[in-house]
Design a protein around this motif. Structure first.
Motif, PDB file in Angstrom:
ATOM      1  N   GLY A   1       0.793  -1.239   0.000  1.00 23.37           N
ATOM      2  CA  GLY A   1       0.000   0.000   0.000  1.00 23.37           C
ATOM      3  C   GLY A   1       0.820   1.282   0.000  1.00 23.37           C
TER       4      GLY A   1
ATOM      5  N   GLY B   1       3.335   1.493  -2.050  1.00 23.48           N
ATOM      6  CA  GLY B   1       3.982   1.440  -3.363  1.00 23.48           C
ATOM      7  C   GLY B   1       3.207   2.176  -4.443  1.00 23.48           C
ATOM      8  N   ALA B   2       3.808   2.247  -5.626  1.00 23.63           N
ATOM      9  CA  ALA B   2       3.206   2.987  -6.745  1.00 23.63           C
ATOM     10  C   ALA B   2       1.802   2.477  -7.054  1.00 23.63           C
ATOM     11  CB  ALA B   2       4.093   2.840  -7.987  1.00 23.63           C
ATOM     12  N   GLN B   3       1.626   1.164  -7.033  1.00 19.18           N
ATOM     13  CA  GLN B   3       0.325   0.602  -7.418  1.00 19.18           C
ATOM     14  C   GLN B   3      -0.659   0.595  -6.247  1.00 19.18           C
ATOM     15  OE1 GLN B   3      -1.526  -3.460  -9.325  1.00 19.18           O
ATOM     16  NE2 GLN B   3       0.643  -3.181  -9.575  1.00 19.18           N
TER      17      GLN B   3
ATOM     18  N   ASN C   1       8.302  -0.379   7.307  1.00 16.37           N
ATOM     19  CA  ASN C   1       8.813   0.795   8.011  1.00 16.37           C
ATOM     20  C   ASN C   1       7.691   1.810   8.261  1.00 16.37           C
ATOM     21  OD1 ASN C   1      10.184   3.017   8.913  1.00 16.37           O
ATOM     22  ND2 ASN C   1      11.480   3.246   7.102  1.00 16.37           N
TER      23      ASN C   1
ATOM     24  N   ASP D   1       7.414 -11.287   3.489  1.00 17.88           N
ATOM     25  CA  ASP D   1       8.083 -12.593   3.507  1.00 17.88           C
ATOM     26  C   ASP D   1       8.296 -13.087   4.936  1.00 17.88           C
ATOM     27  OD1 ASP D   1       9.895 -10.582   3.939  1.00 17.88           O
ATOM     28  OD2 ASP D   1      11.391 -11.305   2.524  1.00 17.88           O
TER      29      ASP D   1
ATOM     30  N   THR E   1      11.696  -6.918  -4.909  1.00 22.58           N
ATOM     31  CA  THR E   1      12.398  -7.076  -3.640  1.00 22.58           C
ATOM     32  C   THR E   1      12.561  -8.557  -3.301  1.00 22.58           C
ATOM     33  OG1 THR E   1      11.409  -5.039  -2.841  1.00 22.58           O
ATOM     34  CG2 THR E   1      12.366  -6.460  -1.185  1.00 22.58           C
ATOM     35  N   LEU E   2      11.481  -9.310  -3.459  1.00 22.52           N
ATOM     36  CA  LEU E   2      11.492 -10.696  -2.990  1.00 22.52           C
ATOM     37  C   LEU E   2      12.267 -11.630  -3.915  1.00 22.52           C
ATOM     38  CD1 LEU E   2       7.725 -11.041  -1.998  1.00 22.52           C
ATOM     39  CD2 LEU E   2       9.645 -10.544  -0.488  1.00 22.52           C
TER      40      LEU E   2
ATOM     41  N   GLU F   1       8.717 -14.714  -4.226  1.00 23.05           N
ATOM     42  CA  GLU F   1       7.406 -14.156  -4.569  1.00 23.05           C
ATOM     43  C   GLU F   1       6.405 -15.284  -4.824  1.00 23.05           C
ATOM     44  OE1 GLU F   1       6.850 -11.531  -8.049  1.00 23.05           O
ATOM     45  OE2 GLU F   1       5.367 -10.508  -6.801  1.00 23.05           O
TER      46      GLU F   1
HETATM   47  N1  LIG Z   1       6.637  -1.034 -12.590  1.00 23.28           N
HETATM   48  C1  LIG Z   1       5.658  -1.485 -13.339  1.00 23.28           C
HETATM   49  O1  LIG Z   1       5.409  -0.968 -14.443  1.00 23.28           O
HETATM   50  C2  LIG Z   1       4.786  -2.629 -12.847  1.00 23.28           C
HETATM   51  C3  LIG Z   1       3.651  -2.988 -13.571  1.00 23.28           C
HETATM   52  C4  LIG Z   1       2.829  -4.025 -13.115  1.00 23.28           C
HETATM   53  C5  LIG Z   1       3.182  -4.701 -11.950  1.00 23.28           C
HETATM   54  N2  LIG Z   1       4.301  -4.354 -11.255  1.00 23.28           N
HETATM   55  C6  LIG Z   1       4.649  -5.159 -10.061  1.00 23.28           C
HETATM   56  O2  LIG Z   1       4.412  -4.418  -8.881  1.00 23.28           O
HETATM   57  C7  LIG Z   1       5.272  -4.922  -7.831  1.00 23.28           C
HETATM   58  C8  LIG Z   1       5.925  -3.767  -7.098  1.00 23.28           C
HETATM   59  O3  LIG Z   1       4.950  -2.879  -6.629  1.00 23.28           O
HETATM   60  P1  LIG Z   1       5.052  -1.330  -6.933  1.00 23.28           P
HETATM   61  O4  LIG Z   1       5.139  -1.166  -8.399  1.00 23.28           O
HETATM   62  O5  LIG Z   1       3.990  -0.625  -6.197  1.00 23.28           O
HETATM   63  O6  LIG Z   1       6.529  -1.000  -6.364  1.00 23.28           O
HETATM   64  P2  LIG Z   1       7.080   0.088  -5.336  1.00 23.28           P
HETATM   65  O7  LIG Z   1       6.505   1.427  -5.619  1.00 23.28           O
HETATM   66  O8  LIG Z   1       8.577  -0.050  -5.372  1.00 23.28           O
HETATM   67  O9  LIG Z   1       6.525  -0.418  -3.937  1.00 23.28           O
HETATM   68  C9  LIG Z   1       6.947  -1.608  -3.359  1.00 23.28           C
HETATM   69  C10 LIG Z   1       5.932  -1.949  -2.268  1.00 23.28           C
HETATM   70  O10 LIG Z   1       6.196  -3.258  -1.758  1.00 23.28           O
HETATM   71  C11 LIG Z   1       6.345  -3.167  -0.342  1.00 23.28           C
HETATM   72  N3  LIG Z   1       7.336  -4.173   0.081  1.00 23.28           N
HETATM   73  C12 LIG Z   1       8.452  -4.559  -0.551  1.00 23.28           C
HETATM   74  N4  LIG Z   1       9.048  -5.559   0.116  1.00 23.28           N
HETATM   75  C13 LIG Z   1       8.276  -5.800   1.195  1.00 23.28           C
HETATM   76  C14 LIG Z   1       8.357  -6.712   2.244  1.00 23.28           C
HETATM   77  N5  LIG Z   1       9.346  -7.614   2.350  1.00 23.28           N
HETATM   78  N6  LIG Z   1       7.376  -6.694   3.172  1.00 23.28           N
HETATM   79  C15 LIG Z   1       6.372  -5.779   3.122  1.00 23.28           C
HETATM   80  N7  LIG Z   1       6.247  -4.886   2.123  1.00 23.28           N
HETATM   81  C16 LIG Z   1       7.196  -4.898   1.172  1.00 23.28           C
HETATM   82  C17 LIG Z   1       6.811  -1.756  -0.064  1.00 23.28           C
HETATM   83  O11 LIG Z   1       6.414  -1.443   1.265  1.00 23.28           O
HETATM   84  P3  LIG Z   1       7.388  -0.812   2.400  1.00 23.28           P
HETATM   85  O12 LIG Z   1       8.635  -0.315   1.711  1.00 23.28           O
HETATM   86  O13 LIG Z   1       6.540   0.280   2.992  1.00 23.28           O
HETATM   87  O14 LIG Z   1       7.628  -1.944   3.329  1.00 23.28           O
HETATM   88  C18 LIG Z   1       5.983  -1.003  -1.098  1.00 23.28           C
HETATM   89  O15 LIG Z   1       4.674  -0.806  -0.626  1.00 23.28           O
HETATM   90  C19 LIG Z   1       6.307  -5.814  -8.497  1.00 23.28           C
HETATM   91  O16 LIG Z   1       6.042  -7.166  -8.181  1.00 23.28           O
HETATM   92  C20 LIG Z   1       6.121  -5.555  -9.985  1.00 23.28           C
HETATM   93  O17 LIG Z   1       6.369  -6.692 -10.768  1.00 23.28           O
HETATM   94  C21 LIG Z   1       5.081  -3.327 -11.668  1.00 23.28           C
END
Ligand SMILES: NC(=O)c1ccc[n+]([C@@H]2O[C@H](COP(=O)([O-])OP(=O)(O)OC[C@H]3O[C@@H](n4cnc5c(N)ncnc54)[C@H](OP(=O)(O)O)[C@@H]3O)[C@@H](O)[C@H]2O)c1
Length: 332
Positions: free
Chosen positions: A9, A11-13, A35, A58, A81-82, A87
């Protein structure tokens, strides 16, 4: 009000989903974050009906705690990240734990299952899409009597144009919130559904044309051979695909390099394997959706200037800046 756990929540999406839940007045959002003190976590905690819960995607104990007592869940695991293997495991475990905890409606944020769409040709396999594709197939195959399951599948974010890359079929992340609310509120249609969303399907030539039309600035689309592009664009030579997660991210034989990951990524979108989006259906579900790249560029004031979209990349940049600042202070 119904409570919804949002994983990813900050993250970008996930951000637009948290905002849509908060603004609806019908849901409260519980956001899992590693965090509680990050800038984005603090910002969303100020929204009405939003609470944070500390934990990691995880960690199974954290997942139990996070899902306990909520009515619904919106889950975007972070493959970057994972890594692909984790994942896959935690994607399935999150779903199983949600069922154990009695969640009633589960929305999984999916991606196109590229290697399957490409008839299992390994040249189109890359980690951060296929892990989600496998999880989506598995969870949709189960009975939905105990817990309703919907999959919301996005392509590359239109917003990534701010972050230096982007291609067909692009989704403006802003609209992910409205599609997610629709899924929670229309279970007779959304249960068992994999809804593949996009804002506009565009070629790079079209992106350049729309950019000039909107900004008045010149833009050209130039073809660069894939190998040449990959070598020039990788963050550093032989960087792992999850380089932005820092040196402690899980890595083993299953971890792709950035080039191994993004080579198939470009081939897949470039060669048109992905399933076309049903824009008539998307118009019906979300009549006010952003309908074109041009509309999105005008709405967000896009001018070609790069800015971070992904939290992962933003976090890494902040760490790098802190290191640079510390070493400058040390030298002076
Ligand atoms: N970039 C694209 O164009 C695109 C398109 C479709 C799908 N996606 C997919 O979207 C996913 C990434 O999401 P996003 O694009 O929203 O990226 P993001 O903006 O980098 O955000 C990452 C999110 O994941 C959370 N996170 C990461 N590791 C975590 C962990 N171990 N435990 C709890 N929370 C964790 C972060 O939360 P905290 O840092 O607050 O813990 C943050 O909310 C990827 O799997 C990617 O394949 C990306």
């Amino acid at each position: 009000m119904r409570e919804v756990l949002v994983i990813g929540g900050t993250g970008a999406q996930g951000l637009p989903v948290v905002k849509a839940l908060s603004q609806s007045g019908r849901y409260t959002a519980r956001v899992l974050t590693r965090n509680l003190g990050s800038k984005r976590a603090r910002e969303i905690s100020k929204l009405s009906n939003v609470t944070l819960i500390q934990g990691s995607q995880d960690n199974q104990k954290d997942l139990h705690k996070a899902f306990k007592g909520v009515w619904g869940a919106w889950v975007n695991t972070d493959g970057f990240t994972l890594g692909e293997k984790n994942e896959l495991f935690y994607g399935i475990r999150a779903y199983e734990i949600a069922r154990h905890e009695g969640v009633q409606h589960y929305i999984y944020a999916g991606t196109d299952y590229a290697v399957k769409d490409a008839d299992w040709d390994a040249n189109f396999h890359w980690g951060h899409n296929d892990a989600k594709g496998r999880v989506a197939d598995l969870i949709l195959s189960h009975k939905h009597d105990g817990m309703k399951v919907s999959v919301l599948t996005t392509g590359p974010y239109m917003d990534m144009l701010f972050d230096e890359r982007g291609k067909i079929p692009l989704i403006a992340v802003e609209d992910v919130g409205a599609y997610s609310l629709w899924m929670f509120e229309n279970p007779s249609e959304s249960t068992g559904l994999q809804l593949k969303v996009a804002t506009d399907a565009v070629t790079f030539e079209e992106i350049a044309g729309v950019f000039t039309k909107v900004t008045g600035k010149k833009a050209v689309h130039e073809y660069v051979p894939l190998e040449q592009y990959l070598l020039a664009a990788e963050p550093y030579p032989d960087a792992p695909a999850n380089w932005a997660a820092g040196p402690d991210a899980p890595r083993d034989e299953s971890t792709m390099t950035w080039r191994e990951n993004f080579g198939p990524w470009w081939r897949y979108w470039g060669e048109g394997f992905c399933e076309n989006r049903d824009f008539a259906l998307l118009d019906r579900i979300h009549p006010k959706r952003i309908k074109s790249l041009e509309e999105w560029m005008r709405l967000v004031g896009y001018n070609g200037q790069a800015k971070p979209v992904l939290k992962g990349a933003e976090d890494l940049r902040a760490v790098q800046q802190a290191i640079e600042k510390a070493s400058t202070a040390h030298m002076s």
